[in-house]
Design a protein around this motif. Structure first.
Motif, PDB file in Angstrom:
ATOM      1  N   PHE A  82       0.836  -1.207   0.000  1.00  0.00           N
ATOM      2  CA  PHE A  82       0.000   0.000   0.000  1.00  0.00           C
ATOM      3  C   PHE A  82       0.869   1.254   0.000  1.00  0.00           C
ATOM      4  O   PHE A  82       2.066   1.214   0.307  1.00  0.00           O
ATOM      5  N   ASP A  83       0.226   2.360  -0.380  1.00  0.00           N
ATOM      6  CA  ASP A  83       0.842   3.688  -0.316  1.00  0.00           C
ATOM      7  C   ASP A  83       0.107   4.504   0.735  1.00  0.00           C
ATOM      8  O   ASP A  83      -1.123   4.408   0.869  1.00  0.00           O
ATOM      9  N   VAL A  84       0.871   5.331   1.460  1.00  0.00           N
ATOM     10  CA  VAL A  84       0.292   6.204   2.481  1.00  0.00           C
ATOM     11  C   VAL A  84       0.564   7.655   2.091  1.00  0.00           C
ATOM     12  O   VAL A  84       1.697   8.009   1.753  1.00  0.00           O
ATOM     13  N   ILE A  85      -0.477   8.449   2.106  1.00  0.00           N
ATOM     14  CA  ILE A  85      -0.362   9.883   1.832  1.00  0.00           C
ATOM     15  C   ILE A  85      -0.961  10.632   3.017  1.00  0.00           C
ATOM     16  O   ILE A  85      -2.097  10.348   3.420  1.00  0.00           O
ATOM     17  N   ILE A  86      -0.207  11.588   3.558  1.00  0.00           N
ATOM     18  CA  ILE A  86      -0.662  12.365   4.713  1.00  0.00           C
ATOM     19  C   ILE A  86      -0.630  13.849   4.354  1.00  0.00           C
ATOM     20  O   ILE A  86       0.379  14.340   3.828  1.00  0.00           O
ATOM     21  N   GLN A  87      -1.738  14.515   4.626  1.00  0.00           N
ATOM     22  CA  GLN A  87      -1.800  15.962   4.416  1.00  0.00           C
ATOM     23  C   GLN A  87      -2.161  16.630   5.728  1.00  0.00           C
ATOM     24  O   GLN A  87      -3.141  16.271   6.378  1.00  0.00           O
ATOM     25  N   ILE A  88      -1.335  17.609   6.125  1.00  0.00           N
ATOM     26  CA  ILE A  88      -1.598  18.399   7.315  1.00  0.00           C
ATOM     27  C   ILE A  88      -1.841  19.832   6.875  1.00  0.00           C
ATOM     28  O   ILE A  88      -1.087  20.400   6.075  1.00  0.00           O
ATOM     29  N   ASP A  89      -2.895  20.422   7.396  1.00  0.00           N
ATOM     30  CA  ASP A  89      -3.253  21.776   6.980  1.00  0.00           C
ATOM     31  C   ASP A  89      -3.910  22.499   8.143  1.00  0.00           C
ATOM     32  O   ASP A  89      -4.411  21.888   9.082  1.00  0.00           O
ATOM     33  N   SER A  90      -3.910  23.825   8.070  1.00  0.00           N
ATOM     34  CA  SER A  90      -4.602  24.650   9.049  1.00  0.00           C
ATOM     35  C   SER A  90      -6.020  24.920   8.584  1.00  0.00           C
ATOM     36  O   SER A  90      -6.292  25.019   7.380  1.00  0.00           O
ATOM     37  N   ARG A  91      -6.907  25.042   9.540  1.00  0.00           N
ATOM     38  CA  ARG A  91      -8.289  25.361   9.182  1.00  0.00           C
ATOM     39  C   ARG A  91      -8.374  26.681   8.435  1.00  0.00           C
ATOM     40  O   ARG A  91      -9.219  26.875   7.561  1.00  0.00           O
TER      41      ARG A  91
END
Length: 530
Positions: A82-91
């Motif tokens: 599998f591939d893992v993609i993580i996105q972190i963002d501010s509201r």
């Protein structure tokens, strides 16, 4: 356990990409050594574990990133399976998340978090590479003899917010899958999610609840889903004879063009009947007005609402009203049959006339009772993934088919009696055989569209292999309103006479003034001579 591979925290922003890659790399030996990939149960459990771990991974990155203020970061890591993609963002900077990788694209709309939460947002995606060929492909609502296959990648999506409040899906998540089998059609494609349930031998089952098919072509399938979990698409095995996209498009065009013509014809019919109501037969015209009004509403709902599947509540409401008004149409057809039989009995047996007002509770009340009972027993059967109508797989469709079959049988019986009486009249018997046949066929042509016998083709066309009957039903039934306009307006003797007298009156009024002037001109000289 996979959770053992997950460090407690990360503190340096520059280490995020390497840290995520190292953690995902550590998954491989654990998965290989502890998971029996041939076991459906263990595979389902593995998906659940990977989803949870990737979500925790995203949350820990979010916590570390929060120390550095408002930032946006996108991390990618790959393993064997599998591939893992993580996105972190501010509201405050989040304007939606779009990911395109490994034969699947996802759009998480801004509306999910905008103006609702504080702090950072952590989104994790897990795209599985081999599980689609291994995981059980059964559909929760599918029949035992139906065969399905997973036709796209399996993708898991999680969204975590700072204060942990639940997400509210004002808009759906859009997922675009690349089709493995490019012979996919809309009727055979299902947007699904993996429903974890330990009561199943496979550890879960595919379910379509909360997911709708938005678009299907040879290459891609677009799904709209109103929750988060592990998603994919199922393709139902084709029958011996497949309708195909070309025939589906042709049937759709025939239906919509026919319904548009029917609506126009019905509106003209209604206007004529209301304007000249006092000059027409009160009972027959009243029946036809109620029938036309119900058919106008039913056809309008079908024309503008049958495909409104994006909002489940709206779709359910449309399906309920369509069920009711189409039943009203058939019930008024039954009323007309009963009224015709009553008049026939009066003619031959001299019985007293039935009060006309008793027809209104039958025409409008009986369908309401049927719909209320159906809603109480099986409300979830209103609206499907592909159309705002009654579900076939849940048996709700029989709340429509049952009354329709009953009414068709009743109307057929009445028509046979009427035709028998028609042919026994002396004036008909004395005609040559050709003329007698012509009269009988003309009477049948008038009664068939009104009494709804064209729906026989619709009931027979439920079998997908009877493509000819589907075309026949689409043509005849979508033009039912036009048939009513033709036989009960254009070919109606009373209406023709009323319109003829009206035209003659207008013609006489317009021609009277020039005639008087001419006569006055001729008389004037004679008066002068005297």
């Amino acid at each position: 356990m996979l959770v053992q591979c997950l460090p407690n925290e990360v503190t340096v922003q520059q280490d995020f990409p390497k840290w995520v890659n190292d953690v995902v790399d550590d998954f491989n030996p654990v998965i290989i050594n502890q998971t029996d990939m041939s076991s459906q149960w263990e595979l389902s459990t593995l998906i659940n574990d990977v989803d949870n771990i990737s979500s925790l991974l995203a949350v820990r990155v979010r916590k570390a990133l929060a120390k550095y203020g408002n930032h946006r970061i996108l991390l990618n890591a790959s393993s064997v399976l599998f591939d893992v993609i993580i996105q972190i963002d501010s509201r405050y900077t989040y304007d939606g998340s779009t990911v395109n990788a490994n034969q699947v694209a996802v759009n998480v709309p801004k509306a999910i978090v905008a103006n609702r939460f504080g702090g950072h947002i952590a989104i994790s995606y897990v795209i599985y590479s081999e599980f689609d060929a291994i995981l059980n492909a059964s559909l929760e609502t599918g029949k035992e003899d139906e065969i399905y296959s997973v036709n796209g990648r399996i993708i898991s999506i999680t969204v975590k917010v700072y204060n942990g409040q639940p997400l509210i899906f004002d808009e759906p998540i859009e997922i675009v899958f690349e089709n493995f089998n490019q012979n996919a059609t809309t009727s055979r494609t299902h947007c699904v999610y993996w429903k974890f349930n330990q009561t199943y031998s496979a550890g879960g089952v595919w379910s379509s609840d909360g997911c709708n098919v938005s678009e299907v072509n040879r290459t891609y399938t677009t799904c709209h889903c109103y929750h988060l979990t592990s998603f994919s698409i199922l393709l139902q095995a084709a029958d011996d004879v497949e309708i195909g996209d070309v025939n589906e498009a042709a049937l759709s065009i025939i239906t919509y063009v026919g319904l548009s013509l029917s609506l126009f014809s019905l509106i003209i019919t209604l206007i004529v009947m209301i304007v000249y109501f006092k000059r027409l037969n009160y009972e027959c015209t009243s029946i036809h007005i109620n029938l036309v009004i119900a058919l106008i509403i039913a056809d309008s709902l079908f024309l503008f609402g049958i495909e409104q599947t994006k909002n489940k509540n709206v779709c359910t409401g449309i399906a309920i009203f369509m069920h009711y008004f189409f039943l009203v149409v058939f019930m008024w057809m039954a009323v007309e049959a009963m009224h015709m039989y009553s008049k026939l009995r009066n003619l031959t047996h001299g019985r007293s006339r039935r009060k006309f007002y008793v027809y209104y509770p039958i025409g409008w009340g009986v369908p309401a009772i049927i719909v209320i009972i159906t809603m109480a027993l099986r409300l979830e059967g209103y609206g499907t993934d592909t159309a705002c109508w009654l579900a076939v797989d849940k048996g709700t469709i029989w709340a429509f088919i049952g009354p329709v079959i009953t009414i068709i049988m009743l109307n057929t019986t009445i028509m046979v009696i009427v035709l028998k009486t028609f042919t026994s009249v002396k004036s008909v018997k004395s005609k040559p055989i050709r003329e007698q046949t012509r009269r009988t066929l003309r009477a049948a042509a008038v009664l068939l569209p009104v009494f709804g016998l064209t729906w026989v083709f619709g009931l027979l066309a439920l079998n997908q292999q009877t493509l000819f009957l589907q075309y026949l039903f689409a043509i005849c039934n979508s033009l039912q309103g036009f048939f009513i306009f033709l036989f009960h307006c254009c070919l109606n003797g009373q209406i023709k006479n009323v319109l003829f007298r009206r035209c003659m009156k207008v013609d006489n009024t317009s021609s009277s003034e020039p005639t008087d002037t001419t006569r006055s001109t001729k008389v004037a000289p004679a008066t002068t001579e005297q």
